[in-house]
Design a protein around this motif. Structure first.
Motif, mmCIF file in Angstrom:
data_model
loop_
_atom_site.group_PDB
_atom_site.id
_atom_site.type_symbol
_atom_site.label_atom_id
_atom_site.label_comp_id
_atom_site.label_asym_id
_atom_site.label_seq_id
_atom_site.Cartn_x
_atom_site.Cartn_y
_atom_site.Cartn_z
ATOM 1 N N ALA A 121 -17.602 3.603 -1.619
ATOM 2 C CA ALA A 121 -16.796 3.535 -0.398
ATOM 3 C C ALA A 121 -15.490 4.295 -0.562
ATOM 4 O O ALA A 121 -14.985 4.906 0.393
ATOM 5 N N LEU A 122 -14.949 4.296 -1.784
ATOM 6 C CA LEU A 122 -13.669 4.981 -2.034
ATOM 7 C C LEU A 122 -13.816 6.493 -1.949
ATOM 8 O O LEU A 122 -13.009 7.166 -1.300
ATOM 9 N N ALA A 139 -7.559 2.847 -2.506
ATOM 10 C CA ALA A 139 -7.559 3.877 -1.468
ATOM 11 C C ALA A 139 -6.148 4.392 -1.211
ATOM 12 O O ALA A 139 -5.932 5.604 -1.029
ATOM 13 N N ALA A 140 -5.158 3.486 -1.199
ATOM 14 C CA ALA A 140 -3.764 3.904 -1.009
ATOM 15 C C ALA A 140 -3.315 4.825 -2.144
ATOM 16 O O ALA A 140 -2.615 5.828 -1.920
ATOM 17 N N MET A 141 -3.729 4.518 -3.374
ATOM 18 C CA MET A 141 -3.381 5.369 -4.509
ATOM 19 C C MET A 141 -4.021 6.742 -4.376
ATOM 20 O O MET A 141 -3.381 7.777 -4.667
ATOM 21 N N ARG A 159 0.828 -1.207 0.000
ATOM 22 C CA ARG A 159 0.000 0.000 0.000
ATOM 23 C C ARG A 159 0.866 1.262 0.000
ATOM 24 O O ARG A 159 0.503 2.272 -0.600
ATOM 25 N N LEU A 160 2.021 1.202 0.660
ATOM 26 C CA LEU A 160 2.942 2.337 0.633
ATOM 27 C C LEU A 160 3.470 2.569 -0.785
ATOM 28 O O LEU A 160 3.575 3.714 -1.247
ATOM 29 N N ALA A 163 -4.463 9.392 6.961
ATOM 30 C CA ALA A 163 -5.365 8.588 6.128
ATOM 31 C C ALA A 163 -4.814 7.180 5.931
ATOM 32 O O ALA A 163 -5.558 6.189 5.951
ATOM 33 N N PHE A 164 -3.503 7.074 5.749
ATOM 34 C CA PHE A 164 -2.865 5.774 5.559
ATOM 35 C C PHE A 164 -3.062 4.892 6.797
ATOM 36 O O PHE A 164 -3.315 3.689 6.692
ATOM 37 N N LEU A 165 -2.983 5.514 7.979
ATOM 38 C CA LEU A 165 -3.134 4.766 9.226
ATOM 39 C C LEU A 165 -4.587 4.382 9.506
ATOM 40 O O LEU A 165 -4.853 3.378 10.169
#
Length: 335
Positions: A283-284, A214-216, A175-176, A257-259
């Motif tokens: 949801a996104l 979501a990560a993107m 995801r990172l 947001a990532f966390l």
């Protein structure tokens, strides 16, 4: 190969639509934009509302932040006034995602809006004054949905060839990597809206899992700061503070947001098991709006401390001969 061409062409049409609509709406707004930014930015809170509303209308957070940077450089806005606008701009840009998810995927307006493109083009060619600007905005609005449809067609042709396994895995490290990929996409396209639309199309077609998309999107929010950063080049200390504030704020929001991504998924699964994957595009955009809204809510009470931090980070350049003199000497100019 044709599917890739369709996907690239759809993204291009979407970008052209965003550019045309933004230019048309900016021309329609005219001096009203200047007056609104000056009048409704008396405090960070009012500035955040103004930044969010302006971005929602212009459909471009970059346009809002660059305008704020320019107004600070021209002395039309002070740095504290511009700070609220910076905070609110990201929230306003999530409107584009809702428009894509609800209108582009659910209602599929592309065919209905084709006549709007013609009407807009005719208004631009033969209209006068504000009618020309309105025509430009209307044509751009129609092109956005034609671009979304072309991206969907291209993505559907790649079904089975591009899957979630084609991207970094759905792990912390994966995801990172996807976050960095999202930032890179925004740096190339210079539009987080285009990146978000691409992610929505990918998750809608099953090419990406929700967590990957979501990560993107988080990365795209961080990547959009590049435009404001470029606008500060060669500017005054206040101009640079304004642009750098956008970068610092978006980086902190992106980390938060990532966390919160996995807790967000867990909450959906507890509330409605499986719904987050069945309605992944909704949801996104909900996640995109949520972390930007929480960012604004959390930072506004700390706006004073944030401003002091930026003053420390970007200090005012001191005059070579007078910068270190005691301020008390101003009482006796002869000294």
């Amino acid at each position: 190969m044709n599917q890739w061409m369709e996907l690239a062409g759809g993204l291009g049409l979407f970008l052209v639509g965003i550019i045309l609509m933004t230019d048309g709406l900016k021309a329609l707004a005219g001096d009203a934009l200047h007056r609104a930014l000056s009048r409704f930015t008396r405090s960070p809170t009012s500035g955040a509302f103004t930044g969010a509303a302006t971005t929602a209308i212009l459909q471009s957070s970059s346009a809002t932040t660059v305008a704020a940077v320019g107004f600070v450089g021209a002395g039309l806005l002070s740095y504290p006034q511009a700070l609220g606008v910076i905070f609110g701009a990201n929230l306003g840009t999530t409107v584009t995602g809702w428009m894509v998810a609800l209108l582009g995927f659910k209602l599929e307006l592309n065919t209905l809006l084709l006549p709007c493109i013609l009407a807009g083009a005719l208004a631009q060619l033969f209209g006068r004054g504000r009618w020309r600007a309105a025509g430009l905005a209307l044509a751009g609005f129609g092109l956005i949905f034609v671009g979304i449809d072309a991206m969907q067609v291209g993505m559907s042709g790649l079904e089975g060839r591009i899957t979630p396994d084609s991207f970094p895995e759905n792990t912390w490290l994966g995801r990172l990597q996807l976050l960095l990929l999202g930032a890179l996409i925004t740096l190339i396209t210079q539009s987080s809206s285009a990146g978000v639309a691409t992610a929505l199309t990918a998750v809608h077609s099953g090419a990406l899992e929700f967590e990957q998309a979501a990560a993107m999107v988080i990365g795209m929010d961080v990547g959009t700061t590049a435009t404001a950063l470029f606008a500060t080049l060669g500017g005054s200390a206040e101009t640079r503070r304004t642009g750098y504030s956008h970068v610092v704020y978006n980086v902190f929001t992106g980390i938060a947001a990532f966390l919160m991504l996995l807790p967000y998924v867990a909450l959906w699964q507890w509330w409605a098991p499986g719904a987050i994957y069945q309605q992944a595009e909704v949801a996104l955009v909900a996640f995109h709006s949520l972390f930007n809204l929480l960012g604004v809510i959390l930072v506004l009470p700390l706006a004073g401390q944030f401003a002091r931090f930026m003053l420390w980070l970007v200090p005012e350049a001191q005059e070579q001969f007078t910068g270190h003199l005691d301020k008390q000497l101003l009482k006796d100019p002869a000294i």
